[in-house]
Motif scaffolding. Structure first.
Motif, PDB file in Angstrom:
ATOM      1  N   ASN A  35      45.193  52.039  48.444  1.00  0.00           N
ATOM      2  CA  ASN A  35      43.897  52.454  47.904  1.00  0.00           C
ATOM      3  C   ASN A  35      43.085  51.252  47.458  1.00  0.00           C
ATOM      4  OD1 ASN A  35      44.483  55.129  48.367  1.00  0.00           O
ATOM      5  ND2 ASN A  35      45.159  55.528  46.270  1.00  0.00           N
ATOM      6  N   PHE A  36      43.746  50.248  46.893  1.00  0.00           N
ATOM      7  CA  PHE A  36      43.046  49.027  46.490  1.00  0.00           C
ATOM      8  C   PHE A  36      42.432  48.367  47.723  1.00  0.00           C
ATOM      9  CE2 PHE A  36      42.480  44.589  45.580  1.00  0.00           C
ATOM     10  CZ  PHE A  36      42.116  44.525  44.251  1.00  0.00           C
ATOM     11  N   GLN A  37      43.236  48.207  48.762  1.00  0.00           N
ATOM     12  CA  GLN A  37      42.753  47.545  49.974  1.00  0.00           C
ATOM     13  C   GLN A  37      41.613  48.328  50.620  1.00  0.00           C
ATOM     14  OE1 GLN A  37      46.449  47.177  52.120  1.00  0.00           O
ATOM     15  NE2 GLN A  37      46.830  45.133  51.292  1.00  0.00           N
ATOM     16  N   GLN A  38      41.731  49.640  50.671  1.00  0.00           N
ATOM     17  CA  GLN A  38      40.684  50.463  51.266  1.00  0.00           C
ATOM     18  C   GLN A  38      39.414  50.447  50.418  1.00  0.00           C
ATOM     19  OE1 GLN A  38      42.690  54.217  51.689  1.00  0.00           O
ATOM     20  NE2 GLN A  38      43.472  53.683  53.718  1.00  0.00           N
ATOM     21  N   SER A  39      39.549  50.347  49.117  1.00  0.00           N
ATOM     22  CA  SER A  39      38.395  50.357  48.217  1.00  0.00           C
ATOM     23  C   SER A  39      37.671  49.020  48.206  1.00  0.00           C
ATOM     24  CB  SER A  39      38.838  50.706  46.790  1.00  0.00           C
ATOM     25  OG  SER A  39      39.416  51.993  46.768  1.00  0.00           O
ATOM     26  N   ASP A  40      38.347  47.961  48.622  1.00  0.00           N
ATOM     27  CA  ASP A  40      37.767  46.615  48.644  1.00  0.00           C
ATOM     28  C   ASP A  40      36.857  46.488  49.869  1.00  0.00           C
ATOM     29  OD1 ASP A  40      37.214  43.925  48.342  1.00  0.00           O
ATOM     30  OD2 ASP A  40      39.214  43.250  48.943  1.00  0.00           O
ATOM     31  N   ALA A  41      35.658  47.066  49.739  1.00  0.00           N
ATOM     32  CA  ALA A  41      34.735  47.182  50.874  1.00  0.00           C
ATOM     33  C   ALA A  41      34.339  45.838  51.478  1.00  0.00           C
ATOM     34  CB  ALA A  41      33.484  47.951  50.457  1.00  0.00           C
ATOM     35  N   ASN A  42      34.185  44.805  50.638  1.00  0.00           N
ATOM     36  CA  ASN A  42      33.770  43.502  51.175  1.00  0.00           C
ATOM     37  C   ASN A  42      34.961  42.605  51.495  1.00  0.00           C
ATOM     38  OD1 ASN A  42      34.575  42.717  48.635  1.00  0.00           O
ATOM     39  ND2 ASN A  42      32.565  41.991  47.976  1.00  0.00           N
ATOM     40  N   ASP A  43      36.174  43.131  51.334  1.00  0.00           N
ATOM     41  CA  ASP A  43      37.407  42.457  51.725  1.00  0.00           C
ATOM     42  C   ASP A  43      37.576  41.080  51.078  1.00  0.00           C
ATOM     43  OD1 ASP A  43      39.832  42.637  53.085  1.00  0.00           O
ATOM     44  OD2 ASP A  43      39.061  41.557  54.835  1.00  0.00           O
ATOM     45  N   ASP A  44      37.191  40.978  49.783  1.00  0.00           N
ATOM     46  CA  ASP A  44      37.344  39.707  49.078  1.00  0.00           C
ATOM     47  C   ASP A  44      38.587  39.657  48.195  1.00  0.00           C
ATOM     48  OD1 ASP A  44      36.581  41.325  46.977  1.00  0.00           O
ATOM     49  OD2 ASP A  44      34.904  40.066  46.327  1.00  0.00           O
ATOM     50  N   GLY A  45      39.398  40.720  48.222  1.00  0.00           N
ATOM     51  CA  GLY A  45      40.623  40.747  47.433  1.00  0.00           C
ATOM     52  C   GLY A  45      40.419  41.148  45.990  1.00  0.00           C
ATOM     53  N   GLU A  51      33.463  49.443  43.816  1.00  0.00           N
ATOM     54  CA  GLU A  51      34.742  49.497  44.522  1.00  0.00           C
ATOM     55  C   GLU A  51      35.836  50.041  43.608  1.00  0.00           C
ATOM     56  OE1 GLU A  51      34.146  45.739  47.606  1.00  0.00           O
ATOM     57  OE2 GLU A  51      34.911  45.371  45.584  1.00  0.00           O
ATOM     58  N   PHE A  52      35.782  49.662  42.323  1.00  0.00           N
ATOM     59  CA  PHE A  52      36.757  50.158  41.353  1.00  0.00           C
ATOM     60  C   PHE A  52      36.644  51.675  41.217  1.00  0.00           C
ATOM     61  CE2 PHE A  52      37.955  51.161  36.914  1.00  0.00           C
ATOM     62  CZ  PHE A  52      39.272  50.733  36.935  1.00  0.00           C
ATOM     63  N   ARG A  53      35.407  52.170  41.220  1.00  0.00           N
ATOM     64  CA  ARG A  53      35.202  53.618  41.148  1.00  0.00           C
ATOM     65  C   ARG A  53      35.858  54.299  42.350  1.00  0.00           C
ATOM     66  NH1 ARG A  53      30.892  56.811  38.563  1.00  0.00           N
ATOM     67  NH2 ARG A  53      31.030  58.870  39.482  1.00  0.00           N
ATOM     68  N   ALA A  54      35.689  53.735  43.538  1.00  0.00           N
ATOM     69  CA  ALA A  54      36.320  54.287  44.733  1.00  0.00           C
ATOM     70  C   ALA A  54      37.843  54.241  44.614  1.00  0.00           C
ATOM     71  CB  ALA A  54      35.849  53.528  45.978  1.00  0.00           C
ATOM     72  N   PHE A  55      38.354  53.153  44.040  1.00  0.00           N
ATOM     73  CA  PHE A  55      39.796  53.001  43.824  1.00  0.00           C
ATOM     74  C   PHE A  55      40.320  54.084  42.885  1.00  0.00           C
ATOM     75  CE2 PHE A  55      43.047  50.962  41.018  1.00  0.00           C
ATOM     76  CZ  PHE A  55      44.080  50.856  41.930  1.00  0.00           C
ATOM     77  N   ASN A  88      34.507  38.837  34.414  1.00  0.00           N
ATOM     78  CA  ASN A  88      33.687  38.192  35.451  1.00  0.00           C
ATOM     79  C   ASN A  88      33.049  39.195  36.408  1.00  0.00           C
ATOM     80  OD1 ASN A  88      35.879  38.982  37.004  1.00  0.00           O
ATOM     81  ND2 ASN A  88      36.104  37.003  38.033  1.00  0.00           N
ATOM     82  N   GLY A  89      33.232  40.493  36.149  1.00  0.00           N
ATOM     83  CA  GLY A  89      32.608  41.500  36.989  1.00  0.00           C
ATOM     84  C   GLY A  89      33.416  41.920  38.194  1.00  0.00           C
ATOM     85  N   SER A  90      34.657  41.474  38.269  1.00  0.00           N
ATOM     86  CA  SER A  90      35.534  41.915  39.349  1.00  0.00           C
ATOM     87  C   SER A  90      36.961  42.029  38.827  1.00  0.00           C
ATOM     88  CB  SER A  90      35.468  40.963  40.546  1.00  0.00           C
ATOM     89  OG  SER A  90      35.980  39.703  40.199  1.00  0.00           O
ATOM     90  N   ILE A  91      37.729  42.859  39.505  1.00  0.00           N
ATOM     91  CA  ILE A  91      39.114  43.110  39.110  1.00  0.00           C
ATOM     92  C   ILE A  91      40.040  42.671  40.230  1.00  0.00           C
ATOM     93  CG2 ILE A  91      40.789  44.920  38.584  1.00  0.00           C
ATOM     94  CD1 ILE A  91      38.519  46.405  37.182  1.00  0.00           C
TER      95      ILE A  91
END
Length: 102
Positions: A35-45, A51-55, A88-91
């Motif tokens: 689910n993490f990988q699928q939610s990472d729409a821009n594929d930046d890890g 994206e977190f909401r989608a996760f 930093n605005g990302s997880i």
């Protein structure tokens, strides 16, 4: 108990110590990773807020941890800010692991 207090209590249960995920099966942990990988729409890890909401939604659909409660109470922003350890605005996966108590 009002909705805000209940949401905060639920979120604390989700994040503090990670008891629910610590007891999860290997299949659930694998599903959460997928689910993490699928939610990472821009594929930046990492997951940004949307994206977190989608996760969370994907984990809720898979009945993983307490993601359903976060979704039910709309506590996405609160959960995001608590998991984003460096603000930093990302997880990152490491921040998720730390929030779970891994």
């Amino acid at each position: 108990m009002n909705k805000t207090i209940l949401a905060a209590t639920t979120l604390t249960a989700l994040l503090a110590g990670g008891a629910a995920l610590a007891q999860s099966s290997d299949a659930e942990r694998a599903a959460a990773r997928a689910n993490f990988q699928q939610s990472d729409a821009n594929d930046d890890g990492e997951l940004n807020a949307s994206e977190f909401r989608a996760f969370i939604d994907a984990n809720a659909e898979d009945d993983i941890g307490r993601a359903g409660m976060v979704r039910r109470f709309g506590a996405y922003d609160r959960a995001f800010s608590q998991v984003d350890g460096d603000s930093n605005g990302s997880i990152t996966p490491a921040e998720l692991a730390e929030a779970r108590g891994d």
